[in-house]
Design a protein around this motif. Structure first.
Motif, PDB file in Angstrom:
ATOM      1  N   PRO A   1       0.828  -1.199   0.000  1.00  0.00           N
ATOM      2  CA  PRO A   1       0.000   0.000   0.000  1.00  0.00           C
ATOM      3  C   PRO A   1       0.864   1.251   0.000  1.00  0.00           C
ATOM      4  O   PRO A   1       1.845   1.351   0.729  1.00  0.00           O
ATOM      5  CB  PRO A   1      -0.790  -0.109   1.301  1.00  0.00           C
ATOM      6  N   GLY A   2       0.523   2.172  -0.873  1.00  0.00           N
ATOM      7  CA  GLY A   2       1.241   3.436  -0.932  1.00  0.00           C
ATOM      8  C   GLY A   2       2.483   3.404  -1.788  1.00  0.00           C
ATOM      9  O   GLY A   2       3.064   4.428  -2.060  1.00  0.00           O
ATOM     10  N   ALA A   3       2.930   2.207  -2.226  1.00  0.00           N
ATOM     11  CA  ALA A   3       4.124   2.154  -3.070  1.00  0.00           C
ATOM     12  C   ALA A   3       3.848   2.867  -4.372  1.00  0.00           C
ATOM     13  O   ALA A   3       4.539   3.810  -4.727  1.00  0.00           O
ATOM     14  CB  ALA A   3       4.542   0.711  -3.317  1.00  0.00           C
ATOM     15  N   GLY A   4       2.855   2.429  -5.070  1.00  0.00           N
ATOM     16  CA  GLY A   4       2.285   3.111  -6.222  1.00  0.00           C
ATOM     17  C   GLY A   4       3.222   3.654  -7.274  1.00  0.00           C
ATOM     18  O   GLY A   4       2.828   4.506  -8.045  1.00  0.00           O
ATOM     19  N   GLY A   5       4.433   3.238  -7.370  1.00  0.00           N
ATOM     20  CA  GLY A   5       5.322   3.704  -8.417  1.00  0.00           C
ATOM     21  C   GLY A   5       5.809   5.131  -8.247  1.00  0.00           C
ATOM     22  O   GLY A   5       6.516   5.647  -9.097  1.00  0.00           O
ATOM     23  N   ALA A   6       5.430   5.813  -7.177  1.00  0.00           N
ATOM     24  CA  ALA A   6       5.873   7.190  -6.957  1.00  0.00           C
ATOM     25  C   ALA A   6       7.349   7.197  -6.586  1.00  0.00           C
ATOM     26  O   ALA A   6       7.819   6.357  -5.832  1.00  0.00           O
ATOM     27  CB  ALA A   6       5.056   7.834  -5.846  1.00  0.00           C
ATOM     28  N   ARG A   7       8.073   8.139  -7.148  1.00  0.00           N
ATOM     29  CA  ARG A   7       9.493   8.273  -6.856  1.00  0.00           C
ATOM     30  C   ARG A   7       9.791   9.725  -6.520  1.00  0.00           C
ATOM     31  O   ARG A   7       9.322  10.627  -7.215  1.00  0.00           O
ATOM     32  CB  ARG A   7      10.339   7.840  -8.060  1.00  0.00           C
ATOM     33  N   PRO A   8      10.578   9.972  -5.476  1.00  0.00           N
ATOM     34  CA  PRO A   8      10.920  11.355  -5.125  1.00  0.00           C
ATOM     35  C   PRO A   8      11.553  12.077  -6.315  1.00  0.00           C
ATOM     36  O   PRO A   8      12.433  11.535  -6.986  1.00  0.00           O
ATOM     37  CB  PRO A   8      11.922  11.203  -3.983  1.00  0.00           C
ATOM     38  N   GLY A   9      11.071  13.275  -6.595  1.00  0.00           N
ATOM     39  CA  GLY A   9      11.611  14.075  -7.680  1.00  0.00           C
ATOM     40  C   GLY A   9      11.027  13.760  -9.046  1.00  0.00           C
ATOM     41  O   GLY A   9      11.318  14.439 -10.012  1.00  0.00           O
ATOM     42  N   TRP A  10      10.214  12.718  -9.157  1.00  0.00           N
ATOM     43  CA  TRP A  10       9.588  12.374 -10.433  1.00  0.00           C
ATOM     44  C   TRP A  10       8.175  12.943 -10.430  1.00  0.00           C
ATOM     45  O   TRP A  10       7.376  12.605  -9.561  1.00  0.00           O
ATOM     46  CB  TRP A  10       9.532  10.870 -10.624  1.00  0.00           C
ATOM     47  N   PRO A  11       7.852  13.793 -11.379  1.00  0.00           N
ATOM     48  CA  PRO A  11       6.524  14.413 -11.364  1.00  0.00           C
ATOM     49  C   PRO A  11       5.401  13.429 -11.704  1.00  0.00           C
ATOM     50  O   PRO A  11       5.556  12.567 -12.558  1.00  0.00           O
ATOM     51  CB  PRO A  11       6.627  15.503 -12.437  1.00  0.00           C
ATOM     52  N   THR A  12       4.309  13.571 -10.978  1.00  0.00           N
ATOM     53  CA  THR A  12       3.103  12.808 -11.278  1.00  0.00           C
ATOM     54  C   THR A  12       2.478  13.388 -12.536  1.00  0.00           C
ATOM     55  O   THR A  12       2.515  14.596 -12.757  1.00  0.00           O
ATOM     56  CB  THR A  12       2.120  12.922 -10.095  1.00  0.00           C
ATOM     57  N   ARG A  13       1.900  12.530 -13.366  1.00  0.00           N
ATOM     58  CA  ARG A  13       1.247  12.958 -14.603  1.00  0.00           C
ATOM     59  C   ARG A  13      -0.228  12.583 -14.559  1.00  0.00           C
ATOM     60  O   ARG A  13      -0.595  11.584 -13.948  1.00  0.00           O
ATOM     61  CB  ARG A  13       1.885  12.275 -15.817  1.00  0.00           C
ATOM     62  N   HIS A  14      -1.046  13.400 -15.221  1.00  0.00           N
ATOM     63  CA  HIS A  14      -2.462  13.095 -15.396  1.00  0.00           C
ATOM     64  C   HIS A  14      -2.758  13.139 -16.884  1.00  0.00           C
ATOM     65  O   HIS A  14      -2.361  14.083 -17.564  1.00  0.00           O
ATOM     66  CB  HIS A  14      -3.341  14.111 -14.660  1.00  0.00           C
ATOM     67  N   SER A  15      -3.441  12.128 -17.372  1.00  0.00           N
ATOM     68  CA  SER A  15      -3.811  12.084 -18.782  1.00  0.00           C
ATOM     69  C   SER A  15      -5.105  11.301 -18.921  1.00  0.00           C
ATOM     70  O   SER A  15      -5.211  10.184 -18.392  1.00  0.00           O
ATOM     71  CB  SER A  15      -2.698  11.428 -19.606  1.00  0.00           C
TER      72      SER A  15
ATOM     73  N   PHE B   1       3.074   2.748 -14.405  1.00  0.00           N
ATOM     74  CA  PHE B   1       1.911   2.053 -14.963  1.00  0.00           C
ATOM     75  C   PHE B   1       2.408   0.742 -15.566  1.00  0.00           C
ATOM     76  O   PHE B   1       3.609   0.560 -15.767  1.00  0.00           O
ATOM     77  CB  PHE B   1       1.170   2.896 -16.008  1.00  0.00           C
ATOM     78  N   ALA B   2       1.496  -0.177 -15.820  1.00  0.00           N
ATOM     79  CA  ALA B   2       1.865  -1.453 -16.425  1.00  0.00           C
ATOM     80  C   ALA B   2       0.784  -1.875 -17.407  1.00  0.00           C
ATOM     81  O   ALA B   2      -0.399  -1.699 -17.151  1.00  0.00           O
ATOM     82  CB  ALA B   2       2.041  -2.529 -15.359  1.00  0.00           C
ATOM     83  N   GLU B   3       1.223  -2.433 -18.526  1.00  0.00           N
ATOM     84  CA  GLU B   3       0.304  -2.986 -19.511  1.00  0.00           C
ATOM     85  C   GLU B   3       0.514  -4.498 -19.531  1.00  0.00           C
ATOM     86  O   GLU B   3       1.606  -4.976 -19.817  1.00  0.00           O
ATOM     87  CB  GLU B   3       0.574  -2.388 -20.887  1.00  0.00           C
ATOM     88  N   LEU B   4      -0.528  -5.234 -19.187  1.00  0.00           N
ATOM     89  CA  LEU B   4      -0.464  -6.689 -19.182  1.00  0.00           C
ATOM     90  C   LEU B   4      -0.864  -7.228 -20.542  1.00  0.00           C
ATOM     91  O   LEU B   4      -1.593  -6.595 -21.282  1.00  0.00           O
ATOM     92  CB  LEU B   4      -1.393  -7.250 -18.107  1.00  0.00           C
TER      93      LEU B   4
ATOM     94  N   ALA C   1      -5.959  -0.877  -6.536  1.00  0.00           N
ATOM     95  CA  ALA C   1      -5.441  -2.003  -5.747  1.00  0.00           C
ATOM     96  C   ALA C   1      -3.960  -2.258  -5.982  1.00  0.00           C
ATOM     97  O   ALA C   1      -3.272  -2.743  -5.087  1.00  0.00           O
ATOM     98  CB  ALA C   1      -6.243  -3.273  -6.056  1.00  0.00           C
ATOM     99  N   LEU C   2      -3.452  -1.926  -7.164  1.00  0.00           N
ATOM    100  CA  LEU C   2      -2.047  -2.176  -7.465  1.00  0.00           C
ATOM    101  C   LEU C   2      -1.175  -0.946  -7.244  1.00  0.00           C
ATOM    102  O   LEU C   2       0.041  -1.026  -7.331  1.00  0.00           O
ATOM    103  CB  LEU C   2      -1.891  -2.660  -8.906  1.00  0.00           C
ATOM    104  N   GLY C   3      -1.785   0.202  -6.996  1.00  0.00           N
ATOM    105  CA  GLY C   3      -1.027   1.426  -6.761  1.00  0.00           C
ATOM    106  C   GLY C   3      -0.639   2.160  -8.034  1.00  0.00           C
ATOM    107  O   GLY C   3      -0.091   3.257  -7.962  1.00  0.00           O
ATOM    108  N   ILE C   4      -0.885   1.553  -9.196  1.00  0.00           N
ATOM    109  CA  ILE C   4      -0.580   2.175 -10.487  1.00  0.00           C
ATOM    110  C   ILE C   4      -1.697   1.831 -11.472  1.00  0.00           C
ATOM    111  O   ILE C   4      -2.392   0.834 -11.293  1.00  0.00           O
ATOM    112  CB  ILE C   4       0.776   1.692 -11.067  1.00  0.00           C
ATOM    113  N   PRO C   5      -1.864   2.655 -12.511  1.00  0.00           N
ATOM    114  CA  PRO C   5      -2.830   2.297 -13.549  1.00  0.00           C
ATOM    115  C   PRO C   5      -2.410   1.014 -14.257  1.00  0.00           C
ATOM    116  O   PRO C   5      -1.217   0.752 -14.449  1.00  0.00           O
ATOM    117  CB  PRO C   5      -2.784   3.472 -14.529  1.00  0.00           C
ATOM    118  N   LEU C   6      -3.393   0.227 -14.621  1.00  0.00           N
ATOM    119  CA  LEU C   6      -3.165  -1.052 -15.257  1.00  0.00           C
ATOM    120  C   LEU C   6      -3.791  -1.034 -16.643  1.00  0.00           C
ATOM    121  O   LEU C   6      -4.956  -0.662 -16.798  1.00  0.00           O
ATOM    122  CB  LEU C   6      -3.814  -2.158 -14.418  1.00  0.00           C
TER     123      LEU C   6
END
Length: 169
Positions: free
Chosen positions: A16-30, A62-65, A119-124
């Motif tokens: 929980p909360g891992a979500g692919g966020a990295r310090p200094g890396w900007p979050t994007r919305h699209s 994000f991850a594409e399965l 649930a995975l912390g990132i878009p799938l």
């Protein structure tokens, strides 16, 4: 995905909360989707979703399965991956080896994944492709619509033509 690393990663819990966020890396919305960062995992590595909960922990935003097909299929005969030494490339003729759409959907349900629940912390994303047995070079519309309406994937990619299959353009 091969049954090696992915099968081992299947035992990693989603953090929980891992979500692919990295310090200094900007979050994007699209398109109404929040991406913790812009580095993603492309389709082809985790075809059956066995390691879906691991990708955020590895730092992906994000991850594409997939690519997944309507029915399970073994892919092309081996060998199906070749080095192109002169161009320093790789030729991939895997042929969409996967356990099928219903198996992927069940794997994601077992992990508690539903569209938009985080649930995975990132878009799938889920890449869907033509089953080798389909006689037409295009996926049947009903199969494509059924796959596109899955409750798990927020992003979708559709590979409508697979040149490794007989009869495809």
């Amino acid at each position: 995905m091969g049954r090696g690393a992915g099968a081992r990663a299947d035992h990693l819990p989603a953090e929980p909360g891992a979500g692919g966020a990295r310090p200094g890396w900007p979050t994007r919305h699209s398109g109404g989707v929040r991406f913790p960062n812009r580095v993603g995992l492309a389709a082809g590595l985790d075809k059956d979703g066995v390691a879906a909960q691991a990708w955020a922990r590895f730092g992906f935003g994000f991850a594409e399965l997939g690519t997944v097909t309507a029915q399970a299929q073994p892919g092309n005969p081996k060998p199906r991956m070749f080095r192109a030494i002169a161009s320093r490339g790789i030729i991939n003729r895997m042929g969409f080896n996967n356990r099928g759409a219903e198996a992927l959907a069940q794997t994601l349900r077992d992990k508690g994944v539903e569209r938009g629940n985080g649930a995975l912390g990132i878009p799938l994303g889920i890449s869907i492709g033509k089953t080798k047995a389909t006689p037409s070079p295009m996926p049947p519309p009903t199969t494509s619509r059924r796959c596109a309406s899955w409750p798990a994937g927020r992003l979708r990619g559709c590979q409508r033509v697979e040149p490794q299959h007989p009869g495809a353009a």
